[in-house]
Design an enzyme around this catalytic site. Structure first.
Site: not given
Length: 254
Positions: A7, A118, A147, A151, A157
């Site tokens: 990606g 993350m 966002h 998106k 998520g």
């Protein structure tokens, strides 16, 4: 450890390449998967990676795949990884049930971590959300996520993972407690998620705990997308030499 970026043409993918340019804490960029011509100039990189649209060659050239792609792309990637197991760090959201099942099968062969976000801050927000949901049993819980206007998935998520955290703490029915479109009175054992899209917002998540006469809001704002790339690489380092299993990001910091 040799890292492959899957990606690479996306927002986070480009940031991963930049972080790996000079070698990130001993990580070496060994392969890059691209469907079309890659815009990145690799001449200034410490190691020249394999740049390919051959998925099998891409996987074979690395020890760990870091994925920030699209749901269909992850499905194809997992087909190859099941034949040639490698460490997997995936931050792709909106995965189908069948793809998640393939991920569980891979976890029997290699260490992997799939997380919607993350960042260290979101990890802490999840822990605070669990504790607050548990302690403030009478509070109504509502989540708002914001966002950028490009998106694709909604709710995000990360918002869904925060929702799951709160439902687990409360013992709510995860399948039926979610409200994304509300009409009429609020039901007691429900949690709403409001989705906002606009501009170039990297990401903002707020959880409100509403009581009579007062309320608490827990909020996290991403001001720079590099936190997601750096976080993913830290996960890759952490997974090195780990046993085959599907890990949770909370285990990394817990």
């Amino acid at each position: 450890m040799k890292v492959g970026v899957y990606g690479a043409s996306g927002r986070i993918g480009k940031l991963l390449l930049e972080e790996l340019k000079g070698g990130y804490k001993g990580l070496e960029l060994s392969s890059v998967f691209v469907r079309q011509k890659c815009e990145t100039d690799f001449s200034s990189f410490s190691h020249a990676p394999l740049v390919t649209n051959d998925l099998k060659a891409f996987v074979k050239a690395c020890e760990c795949v870091v994925d920030f792609s699209l749901p269909k792309g992850v499905d194809h990637l997992l087909d190859v990884l099941l034949e040639c197991p490698k460490i997997l760090v995936s931050g792709t959201t909106g995965l189908e049930k069948e793809t998640l099942e393939k991920m569980q099968k891979l976890a029997l062969k290699a260490p992997l971590l799939h997380a919607h976000n993350m960042s260290i801050g979101i990890m802490m927000l999840n822990q605070l959300a669990f504790l607050t949901s548990l302690k403030l049993k009478d509070a109504d819980i509502e989540i708002v996520e914001t966002h950028h206007n490009l998106k694709k998935d909604a709710p995000s998520g990360t918002a869904l993972s925060l929702y799951e955290t709160c439902t687990k703490a409360r013992g709510y029915d995860e399948k039926n407690a979610l409200i994304t479109h509300r009409e009429g009175l609020r039901s007691k054992e429900s949690i709403g998620i409001a989705t906002l899209r606009g501009g170039d917002v990297a990401g903002k998540h707020t959880i409100g705990f509403y009581l009579e006469g007062e309320y608490i809001e827990l909020s996290h704002t991403a001001t720079n997308r590099s936190i997601f790339a750096k976080g993913a690489l830290e996960v890759a380092l952490w997974l090195k030499d780990k046993a085959a299993k599907k890990y949770e990001i909370s285990e990394m910091f817990g």
